[in-house]
Design an enzyme around this catalytic site. Structure first.
Site, PDB file in Angstrom:
ATOM      1  CG  ASN A 194     -22.675 -15.040  23.854  1.00  0.00           C
ATOM      2  OD1 ASN A 194     -23.410 -14.558  24.753  1.00  0.00           O
ATOM      3  ND2 ASN A 194     -22.389 -14.306  22.712  1.00  0.00           N
ATOM      4  CB  VAL A 223     -23.540 -11.407  26.839  1.00  0.00           C
ATOM      5  CG1 VAL A 223     -24.591 -10.519  26.719  1.00  0.00           C
ATOM      6  CG2 VAL A 223     -22.045 -11.062  27.125  1.00  0.00           C
ATOM      7  CG  ASP A 271     -21.019 -17.909  12.636  1.00  0.00           C
ATOM      8  OD1 ASP A 271     -21.936 -17.808  13.538  1.00  0.00           O
ATOM      9  OD2 ASP A 271     -20.591 -16.723  12.012  1.00  0.00           O
TER      10      ASP A 271
END
Length: 475
Positions: free
Chosen positions: A196, A198, A265
């Site tokens: 992601n 971050v 997920d």
């Protein structure tokens, strides 16, 4: 990629990573504790769900994929609960038991659909013997695997992920990594890595815009030999950087974000499954984006079935504001129509084999208002209601036929045994049911009338039924 290719039944995907148990305590709150200024939750329901890499495996199983899962658990009751929940859904568990560690468990206390607190039960202990046991299981299961997912939550199972990726490459099995930590060199040689934003910026530094993400992402991908890098950016969508191709960006498919638990997920599960079928990263990312948009609208860790994903993609292919729409898209259109003073009529059914009785009923329903919604049972729902031999026609075919009837403005779907949930979500002005019903016995009637709506019972045209048509065809 067309929806007809969404068949994963001959695929076998191996998932390796940090498994955990997501436990939910649900209850009401009506008073403050006399011991401290905190709410008292009276627990009325306890729910266990697979989390972490186990949730990836569950997501793949829900898609119809054959799944094998390798992870590390403790010698405790939570490991038993986790394995039971997974095996119930068809996941083949190959756990390594660490005698000195508990099964990682995240306990969430929920009241009125809001999470009040999360308590984590876990300990970390790197063990060479544990790594060797994981490697042995992975090497064995790579034989015949269509792909492998490495789901890294930095809890220790993938402490030697570099070796596992090398073993995957030796076996000719593509590897998809959901990474963690500040050292991505450990994922050298993977097929695709999915951080992601971050996680990505923790490696390359802050990025001012998408162009900087693309530039730094290309450098990262080339440095570590990945065929593709996918950066997920929440509400800002996704960016795919693929070897030898231009960047591929998608806006987020989420309409309403309720809970992001497990969204990553879902992305890696759908991404991997679709890639095993299409062999195109762009197809895989497109489907994964739509799946993520679906699950973030659900509370807690959620999965998506191949049928629901297929229906979402089918609806999305219709550019008009009418016709086949997902329940979320339809809600927006209903709000606009009601603002314009239009009356919304709702009915539902299987509509497996459309016959003149259906058409007459639909025309009667449309005459009661301005816009008619027909909600269709998914294939799984029809099977539960009508038996394993039904439906004769699958969901997308049934919706396509209904869309062609001029009296119908919108077609959508629901997966539950009854339409109560979708009726409550859409809140039509008029609820219509055909057959020998009383108003009080109709599912959703109470909700519609409580919001100022009406409930109507219409008669079916005699002499027509799907069952009789099927019986004549088989005679």
């Amino acid at each position: 990629m067309t929806s007809s290719h969404l068949n994963f039944k001959n695929k076998h995907i191996l998932v390796v990573g940090d498994v955990m148990l997501d436990r939910y305590w649900h209850g009401g709150t009506s008073r403050i504790s006399p011991e401290a200024p905190v709410q008292v939750v009276k627990v009325s329901n306890v729910e266990d769900r697979p989390g972490g890499a186990a949730n990836v495996a569950l997501g793949l199983a829900k898609l119809g994929v054959k799944v094998s899962l390798v992870g590390v658990v403790g010698n405790d009751e939570n490991a038993t609960a986790l394995q039971a929940a997974l095996e119930k859904e068809g996941v083949d568990c190959h756990f390594v038991t660490a005698e000195n560690l508990p099964t990682i468990t995240k306990l969430r206390v929920i009241s009125r659909h809001q999470q009040l607190i999360r308590l984590d039960f876990e300990e970390r202990e790197d063990s060479l013997s544990q790594n060797q046991a994981v490697e042995a299981k992975v090497v064995e299961l790579l034989q015949g695997a269509s792909a492998v997912v490495f789901s890294d939550y930095a809890k220790g199972c993938l402490a030697d992920v570099q070796t596992l990726i090398a073993k995957s490459n030796d076996a000719g099995v593509p590897s998809f990594v959901d990474p963690k930590g500040n050292d991505f060199s450990i994922y050298q040689g993977a097929t695709l890595v999915k951080p992601n934003l971050v996680e990505f910026e923790a490696i390359v530094g802050p990025c001012a815009d998408s162009k900087e993400i693309e530039r730094k992402g290309r450098e990262l991908r080339e440095r570590f030999g990945w065929k593709a890098l996918l950066v997920t950016r929440g509400e800002d969508g996704l960016i795919l950087l693929e070897d030898g191709k231009n960047s591929f960006s998608l806006a987020t498919a989420a309409k309403e974000v309720f809970d992001v638990t497990g969204a990553g997920d879902t992305v890696v599960a759908v991404l991997t499954a679709v890639y095993t079928t299409s062999k195109r990263f762009s197809d895989a990312v497109d489907y994964a984006n739509q799946a993520a948009g679906y699950v973030v609208g659900k509370l807690g860790t959620a999965s998506i079935s191949a049928e629901t994903l297929e229906a979402i993609m089918f609806a999305r292919s219709h550019s008009s504001n009418f016709g086949v729409l997902s329940p979320e898209e339809l809600k927006e259109q209903i709000n606009l129509a009601q603002l314009n003073g239009e009356k919304i009529v709702f009915t539902n059914g299987c509509f497996d084999i459309l016959h003149p009785g259906h058409v007459a009923y639909i025309k009667q329903a449309k005459a009661l208002g301005d816009r008619l919604i027909v909600a269709v049972n998914t294939d799984a729902s029809v099977k539960r209601l009508k038996g394993e031999k039904r439906p004769v026609n699958d969901l997308t075919h049934r919706m396509a036929v209904l869309e062609g009837i001029g009296a119908i403005d919108w077609v959508t779907w629901f997966d539950e045994d009854t339409p109560l949930e979708i009726i409550e979500a859409l809140t039509p002005d008029i609820l219509v049911k055909g057959g020998d019903y009383t108003v009080e016995s109709i599912v959703g009637a109470e909700h519609v009338m409580a919001h100022g709506g009406e409930v109507k019972v219409l008669s079916f045209v005699d002499g027509y039924s799907t069952t009789s048509i099927i019986e004549k065809a088989n005679a």
